[in-house]
Design a protein around this motif. Sequence first.
Motif, PDB file in Angstrom:
ATOM      1  N   ASN A 183       0.584  -1.134  -0.013  1.00  0.00           N
ATOM      2  CA  ASN A 183       0.067  -0.010   0.017  1.00  0.00           C
ATOM      3  C   ASN A 183       0.924   1.094   0.190  1.00  0.00           C
ATOM      4  O   ASN A 183       0.458   2.322  -0.611  1.00  0.00           O
ATOM      5  CB  ASN A 183      -0.996   0.158   1.115  1.00  0.00           C
ATOM      6  CG  ASN A 183      -1.996  -1.065   1.147  1.00  0.00           C
ATOM      7  OD1 ASN A 183      -2.544  -0.963  -0.023  1.00  0.00           O
ATOM      8  ND2 ASN A 183      -2.468  -1.656   2.088  1.00  0.00           N
ATOM      9  N   LYS A 184       1.959   1.308   0.706  1.00  0.00           N
ATOM     10  CA  LYS A 184       2.752   2.418   0.840  1.00  0.00           C
ATOM     11  C   LYS A 184       3.701   2.570  -0.728  1.00  0.00           C
ATOM     12  O   LYS A 184       3.732   3.611  -1.229  1.00  0.00           O
ATOM     13  CB  LYS A 184       3.983   2.290   1.778  1.00  0.00           C
ATOM     14  CG  LYS A 184       3.180   2.157   3.272  1.00  0.00           C
ATOM     15  CD  LYS A 184       4.264   1.813   4.219  1.00  0.00           C
ATOM     16  CE  LYS A 184       3.585   1.675   5.404  1.00  0.00           C
ATOM     17  NZ  LYS A 184       2.218   1.666   5.583  1.00  0.00           N
ATOM     18  N   PHE A 189       2.200   1.781  -3.471  1.00  0.00           N
ATOM     19  CA  PHE A 189       1.298   2.167  -4.337  1.00  0.00           C
ATOM     20  C   PHE A 189       0.994   4.059  -3.886  1.00  0.00           C
ATOM     21  O   PHE A 189       1.031   4.582  -5.153  1.00  0.00           O
ATOM     22  CB  PHE A 189      -0.298   1.622  -4.048  1.00  0.00           C
ATOM     23  CG  PHE A 189      -1.280   2.481  -4.523  1.00  0.00           C
ATOM     24  CD1 PHE A 189      -1.524   1.998  -6.149  1.00  0.00           C
ATOM     25  CD2 PHE A 189      -2.018   3.491  -4.282  1.00  0.00           C
ATOM     26  CE1 PHE A 189      -2.407   2.795  -6.769  1.00  0.00           C
ATOM     27  CE2 PHE A 189      -3.100   3.881  -4.710  1.00  0.00           C
ATOM     28  CZ  PHE A 189      -3.348   3.911  -6.154  1.00  0.00           C
ATOM     29  N   ALA A 190       0.980   4.263  -2.711  1.00  0.00           N
ATOM     30  CA  ALA A 190       0.765   5.590  -2.499  1.00  0.00           C
ATOM     31  C   ALA A 190       1.953   6.585  -2.986  1.00  0.00           C
ATOM     32  O   ALA A 190       1.770   7.692  -3.658  1.00  0.00           O
ATOM     33  CB  ALA A 190       0.496   5.881  -0.958  1.00  0.00           C
ATOM     34  N   THR A 225       4.182   5.553  -5.341  1.00  0.00           N
ATOM     35  CA  THR A 225       4.069   5.580  -6.899  1.00  0.00           C
ATOM     36  C   THR A 225       3.144   6.438  -7.556  1.00  0.00           C
ATOM     37  O   THR A 225       3.398   7.221  -8.315  1.00  0.00           O
ATOM     38  CB  THR A 225       3.933   4.158  -7.021  1.00  0.00           C
ATOM     39  OG1 THR A 225       5.017   3.400  -6.488  1.00  0.00           O
ATOM     40  CG2 THR A 225       4.435   4.181  -8.711  1.00  0.00           C
ATOM     41  N   PHE A 226       2.084   6.540  -6.913  1.00  0.00           N
ATOM     42  CA  PHE A 226       0.731   7.219  -7.570  1.00  0.00           C
ATOM     43  C   PHE A 226       1.044   8.870  -7.465  1.00  0.00           C
ATOM     44  O   PHE A 226       0.848   9.491  -8.465  1.00  0.00           O
ATOM     45  CB  PHE A 226      -0.437   7.040  -7.013  1.00  0.00           C
ATOM     46  CG  PHE A 226      -1.562   7.419  -7.566  1.00  0.00           C
ATOM     47  CD1 PHE A 226      -2.010   7.185  -8.944  1.00  0.00           C
ATOM     48  CD2 PHE A 226      -2.136   8.571  -6.813  1.00  0.00           C
ATOM     49  CE1 PHE A 226      -2.882   7.736  -9.488  1.00  0.00           C
ATOM     50  CE2 PHE A 226      -3.273   9.327  -7.524  1.00  0.00           C
ATOM     51  CZ  PHE A 226      -3.882   8.831  -8.863  1.00  0.00           C
ATOM     52  N   ASP A 227       1.326   9.313  -6.138  1.00  0.00           N
ATOM     53  CA  ASP A 227       1.536  10.475  -5.837  1.00  0.00           C
ATOM     54  C   ASP A 227       2.421  11.192  -5.010  1.00  0.00           C
ATOM     55  O   ASP A 227       1.968  11.109  -3.769  1.00  0.00           O
ATOM     56  CB  ASP A 227       0.076  11.311  -5.737  1.00  0.00           C
ATOM     57  CG  ASP A 227      -0.082  12.615  -5.689  1.00  0.00           C
ATOM     58  OD1 ASP A 227       0.956  13.407  -5.764  1.00  0.00           O
ATOM     59  OD2 ASP A 227      -1.117  13.462  -5.928  1.00  0.00           O
ATOM     60  N   PHE A 257       1.632  14.315  -2.623  1.00  0.00           N
ATOM     61  CA  PHE A 257       0.479  14.056  -1.866  1.00  0.00           C
ATOM     62  C   PHE A 257       0.870  13.414  -0.648  1.00  0.00           C
ATOM     63  O   PHE A 257       0.501  13.765   0.568  1.00  0.00           O
ATOM     64  CB  PHE A 257      -0.755  13.512  -2.297  1.00  0.00           C
ATOM     65  CG  PHE A 257      -1.837  13.306  -1.420  1.00  0.00           C
ATOM     66  CD1 PHE A 257      -2.680  14.042  -1.341  1.00  0.00           C
ATOM     67  CD2 PHE A 257      -2.061  12.026  -0.678  1.00  0.00           C
ATOM     68  CE1 PHE A 257      -3.747  14.109  -0.342  1.00  0.00           C
ATOM     69  CE2 PHE A 257      -3.042  11.748   0.020  1.00  0.00           C
ATOM     70  CZ  PHE A 257      -4.042  12.740   0.320  1.00  0.00           C
ATOM     71  N   VAL A 261       3.497  10.815   4.856  1.00  0.00           N
ATOM     72  CA  VAL A 261       4.219   9.640   4.398  1.00  0.00           C
ATOM     73  C   VAL A 261       5.415   9.626   4.433  1.00  0.00           C
ATOM     74  O   VAL A 261       5.968  10.608   3.674  1.00  0.00           O
ATOM     75  CB  VAL A 261       3.324   8.774   3.265  1.00  0.00           C
ATOM     76  CG1 VAL A 261       4.029   7.792   2.970  1.00  0.00           C
ATOM     77  CG2 VAL A 261       2.056   8.821   3.550  1.00  0.00           C
TER      78      VAL A 261
END
Lengths: 281, 237
Positions: free
Chosen positions: A161-162, A164-165, A167-169, A172, A178
Amino acid sequence: MIEKLIMYLQYPFVRYALIVGVLIALCSSLLGVTLVLKRFSFIGDGLSHVAFGAMALAAVLNITNDMLLILPVTIAGAVILLRTGQNAKIKGDAAVAMVSVASLAFGYLIMNVFSTSSNLSGDVCSTLFGSTSILTLTKKEVLICMILSVLVVVFFVLFYNKIFAVTFDENFSKATGVRTEAYNLMIAVVIAVIIVLAMNLVGSLLISALVIFPALSAMRLFKNFKSVTICSAILSVVCALVGIAVSIVAGTPVGSTIVGIDTLAFGMCWLLGTIRGGIVK
Amino acid sequence: MALITVRDLSLGYENRIIIEKLNFTVNAGDYLCIMGENGSGKSTLIKTLLNLKSPLAGEILIGEGLMKNEIGYLPQQTVVQRDFPASVKEIVVSGCQSQCGLRPFYNKKEREIAQKNMERMGILKLQNRCYRELSGGQQQRVLLARALCATRKILLLDEPVSGLDPKVTAEMYSLIAGLNDEGITVIMISHDLSAALQYADHILHIGASVFFGTRKEYIKSEAGKSFLLQQKAGGNI
Ligand SMILES: Nc1ncnc2c1ncn2[C@@H]1O[C@H](COP(=O)(O)OP(=O)(O)OP(=O)(O)O)[C@@H](O)[C@H]1O
Ligand SMILES: [Mg+2]
C-alpha cells in the motif's frame, strides 16, 4: 519432448534451476510496475551494469563468494542513482547513462587486463547475457537466492500500500506525512537486490526485460494496480518456467530464451488488450 | 500560539523571487481563502506551507502540535502517468496511508472512511473504474475524496472547484463549510470571489498588492476594492 523434460527433472541441478528461475521471475516482476511508472526503468538498466562491473571486480580479485561484493556495490549504486535522479541539476537519465556505461567499460577493462581465465570473451558473454550458469548452481547459491527472494516478496507484500501511495502521487504522500524518502530508499535497495538476483538468471544486459516486460504486458490487460501486479507476477513466472523448459530441451541459452518468451507474451497481451479495448469501446 | 504563523516569508524558484516578506497567521478553526491572479504564487505558497518546497527566506511556525498526518491536501494538478493502472477505490483509500504509520494494511475503519468519502463526492459507482479514464471533473472528485480521507485537523485545497459542474460546486462549498463547522481548519485557493466572501472568515490576497485580514476588512481594503471592481467588470462583458 515431455519425456525428455521428465528425464531432465530427475537431475537436482535442473530442479534447482527451476526453483531459482521461478523465484527470480516472481521478484523481478513485483517492482516492475513501480519501476515503469516512476520512470525508474533506466535505473534498472544502469544498476545491472553496475552489478556487472562489481562482478568483474569480484572475478579478478578472486573473491569466492562474489555476492558479498556485488550486493553492497549495487545497493550503493541504487542509492546514488536515486539521489541524483532527484537532483534537478543533473538530469536523472543522463546520470544513469553515465554511471551505467562507465561501469560497463570499467568491468570489461579490468576483466581484460587482470583476468587469468583463458576464455575471456566467453566469460564476458556469460556475465552479460546469462549463461548456463543457472544449471550449475550450488546448493548454497540456491539457498541464498531463496532467502533473498523470500525477503523481497515479504517486503513487497508488507509495503504494497505504501509503494502504491508513493508511486501514484509522491507529493500528496509527502504532504500528508508519509515518509516518502524512506520508502523510495527501500524501493531502491530492493531493486538492487532483485537485479543482483536476476543476473544469475538472464545476465546483466537482459535484466531490464525481465523486470519491465511482465509489467507492461499486464498493463495492457488490467486497469487497477492490484490486478496488474498479480497478473504480471503470474505472467513472469509462467514465462520463466516455459523459457527454462524450452532452453533445456532445445539447448538454447536460458536468459535469452526467457526474454524471448516474455516478448512473445507482451505481443499477445498487447493484441488481446487492443481487441478487447476495441470491443468494449 | 496559532496553528500556522508565517513570518517574512519569501517564495520563489531558484533565484527568481515571486513573493516577498509575507506575514500572516492561521488559527485553529479558521477558514482562510487565498486569492490572486494566475501566476501570483498561490500554489507555490501552499506547497511551501506543506514543506514540499523550501522557502527562499523567512519562516513558517507550526503550532498546537499539528502533525503532518493530520493534513489533507488537494493539489492543483496531479501529474499521473498516462498508463497508470489505478482504480478510484485504490486512490481514495490511499489518502488514509498517513494514518497507517508502519501498519502494512488498511483497517476496516479506514476502508469505511474511504467509502463514506466516495459517497460524499458521488463517485461510489465509479469506484472500480480506472482513474485515467474518467473526465476531468470526476478525477477532481476522486482527489477531493482522497484529501478528505487524509484530513484530521486541517485541509489545504488548491482550486477545489475547478472543473466541477455548478451543482457539485455548490455541494463542495457547503461540504467544506460543514467540515469547517466541525472544527477543521480550511485553507483554500480560489478565484471565486463570491464564494470567498460567503464562506471564508479570513482572506489573503497576493499579487501586486498584498492583503491579509478578515473578510470585512478585505471588502474595505484597496486590494479588495480593485479586485471587486475587476470581477464586476469581467462579469459585465
Ligand atoms: N516548478 C517551477 N519552476 C520555476 N518556476 C515556477 C515553477 N512553478 C511555478 N513557477 C512560477 O512561479 C510563479 C507562481 O506560480 P504558481 O503556480 O504558484 O501560481 P498560482 O498563483 O498558483 O497560479 P494559478 O492561479 O494559475 O494556479 C509563476 O510565475 C510560475 O511561472
Ligand atoms: Mg495554482
